[in-house]
Write an enzyme that holds these catalytic residues in place. Structure first.
Site, PDB file in Angstrom:
ATOM      1  N   ASP A 216       0.870  -1.174   0.000  1.00  0.00           N
ATOM      2  CA  ASP A 216       0.000   0.000   0.000  1.00  0.00           C
ATOM      3  C   ASP A 216       0.908   1.225   0.000  1.00  0.00           C
ATOM      4  O   ASP A 216       1.401   1.614   1.045  1.00  0.00           O
ATOM      5  CB  ASP A 216      -0.893  -0.037   1.239  1.00  0.00           C
ATOM      6  CG  ASP A 216      -1.728   1.203   1.439  1.00  0.00           C
ATOM      7  OD1 ASP A 216      -1.921   1.948   0.469  1.00  0.00           O
ATOM      8  OD2 ASP A 216      -2.172   1.435   2.583  1.00  0.00           O
TER       9      ASP A 216
ATOM     10  N   GLU B 290      -0.545  10.624   1.207  1.00  0.00           N
ATOM     11  CA  GLU B 290      -1.908  10.087   1.244  1.00  0.00           C
ATOM     12  C   GLU B 290      -2.245   9.538   2.630  1.00  0.00           C
ATOM     13  O   GLU B 290      -3.359   9.714   3.136  1.00  0.00           O
ATOM     14  CB  GLU B 290      -2.055   8.979   0.188  1.00  0.00           C
ATOM     15  CG  GLU B 290      -3.482   8.466  -0.004  1.00  0.00           C
ATOM     16  CD  GLU B 290      -3.837   7.267   0.860  1.00  0.00           C
ATOM     17  OE1 GLU B 290      -4.993   6.817   0.802  1.00  0.00           O
ATOM     18  OE2 GLU B 290      -2.957   6.765   1.606  1.00  0.00           O
ATOM     19  N   GLU B 291      -1.268   8.882   3.231  1.00  0.00           N
ATOM     20  CA  GLU B 291      -1.541   8.106   4.435  1.00  0.00           C
ATOM     21  C   GLU B 291      -1.951   8.949   5.645  1.00  0.00           C
ATOM     22  O   GLU B 291      -2.649   8.474   6.528  1.00  0.00           O
ATOM     23  CB  GLU B 291      -0.313   7.252   4.804  1.00  0.00           C
ATOM     24  CG  GLU B 291       0.036   6.162   3.798  1.00  0.00           C
ATOM     25  CD  GLU B 291      -0.992   5.037   3.768  1.00  0.00           C
ATOM     26  OE1 GLU B 291      -2.016   5.126   4.450  1.00  0.00           O
ATOM     27  OE2 GLU B 291      -0.755   4.060   3.035  1.00  0.00           O
TER      28      GLU B 291
END
Length: 392
Positions: A112, A145-146
């Site tokens: 991811d 993003e995280e």
């Protein structure tokens, strides 16, 4: 036409590159090097200034690559996959074990979303090396993003070449087509009490820690912590961090707590946030000292991202479904209880679905990438490029 050995090599290489949120420079360098080797011209590749607009703590912007189309009049499309990984993936060393890629040692893997990045690199390489006709294509690799979808929130559509639709890579099985995701709000509670000597005069102090504890206990008792189900209304909430206090013999006078609330329903999300705010305010009033003074709390919120729901008739949904069917898989349109870069794209008016690319158990030590599913995802992307060409 996908070279599976090269695709796997791209994935293993990118998984080994460190790139926690805000520190994606090495990932940009690695992806850029691969794309140039695949046939991309340097003039097609740039990074934007998202990191500067976000402020301190971000070292580089979003990586944007614009492939010119080879079909006259074709509409530009976009593929995206975020570059950053969670802190658990620090020091990850990928290795092949059976039909999976796992992390060697006690870390997360970073599938991811390096699996998405590798699939997009493979797509570009396949199109260019084989001189396959294709529409104009933008490849976007967002940062950060995280920890809040920051890179995609800051991207400018004009920098992307104003694509008509998007295909985001950030999921599990390659037949998954995420057509909806939830809203999220970040909250912060700044609690102020009164400091006194905890042994000599504790009755004169007001404990910020006690206020915090009472507030969270009330929220949990009301059923608004973790998974929240109230009739047909559903959401989630979480306490993410706590800090405060300096020593054991001092009544804690300051505590700061942060967390998030999520729901597909904007109205119910507002209700969840209201419960948090009210619980902290009531807890502050309930903790008093010997002079009947009470604590104080400043409760603030920031909207992280908004829910979206695409119709199955949306062109990007239809193309993604046909691309999945072309690899003999049954499309699985679903709504996800999470936030994705696609939230920001859809909010800004760019219809975007999110596809799986073989990553599983992300944000866990047990994370892995299913190699067969990853290869299938690469095939799906190539099918999307071909179908977009046909529909131009």
């Amino acid at each position: 036409m996908i070279n599976k050995d090269k695709a796997l090599s791209h994935l293993l290489d990118l998984l080994a590159v460190p790139g926690p949120t805000g520190q994606e420079s090495q990932v940009v360098e690695a992806i850029t090097k691969k794309l140039i080797a695949a046939g991309c011209k340097k003039a097609w590749i740039k990074t934007d200034d998202a990191h500067k607009r976000l402020g301190e703590g971000f070292e580089i912007g979003n990586l944007i690559v614009k492939l010119p189309g080879t079909i006259k009049g074709a509409t530009r499309i976009m593929f995206s996959a975020h570059m950053d990984t969670v802190p658990l993936c620090k020091g990850a060393v990928p290795m092949v074990k059976g039909g999976r890629i796992v992390a060697k040692g006690n870390t997360g893997l970073g599938g991811d979303d390096r699996s998405g990045c590798a699939a997009i690199v493979t797509l570009a390489e396949t199109l260019l090396k084989n001189k396959i006709p294709h529409p104009p294509i933008t490849l976007l690799f967002p940062i950060a993003e995280e920890n809040g979808l920051h890179g995609s929130r800051m991207v400018r559509f004009k920098d992307l070449g104003n694509p008509a639709m998007g295909f985001n890579l950030d999921g599990q099985e390659p037949n998954e087509i995420v057509i909806g995701a939830m809203s999220a709000v970040r909250w912060q509670a700044e609690i102020k009490g009164i400091s006194t000597h905890a042994g000599l005069e504790p009755h004169k102090g007001i404990s910020a820690g006690l206020i915090a504890s009472k507030a969270m206990a009330t929220i949990a008792e009301k059923g608004y912590f973790g998974k929240i189900i109230k009739g047909n209304r559903v959401g989630t909430s979480n306490l993410g961090s706590m800090r405060g206090g300096e020593t054991n013999n001092q009544v804690m006078d300051i505590a700061v707590m942060t967390g998030e609330c999520r729901s597909h329903s904007p109205a119910f999300l507002e209700q969840i946030v209201k419960v948090y705010k009210t619980s902290f305010e009531q807890a502050a009033k309930s903790v008093t000292n010997d002079k009947s003074k009470c604590g104080k709390v400043k409760f603030s919120t920031i909207s992280d991202y908004r829910a979206f729901r695409l119709k199955k008739s949306e062109p990007c949904v239809k193309i993604a479904s046909k691309a999945v069917e072309a690899v003999d898989k049954k499309p699985n349109p679903l709504v996800m209880d999470a936030g994705l870069d696609a939230n920001n794209f859809n909010e800004k008016g760019l219809p975007t679905v999110t596809l799986g690319c073989g990553s599983h158990k992300f944000h866990q030590l047990e994370e892995y990438v299913d190699i067969k599913e990853f290869h299938t995802a690469c095939d799906v992307l190539l099918n999307i490029a071909n179908l977009s060409r046909a529909s131009a």
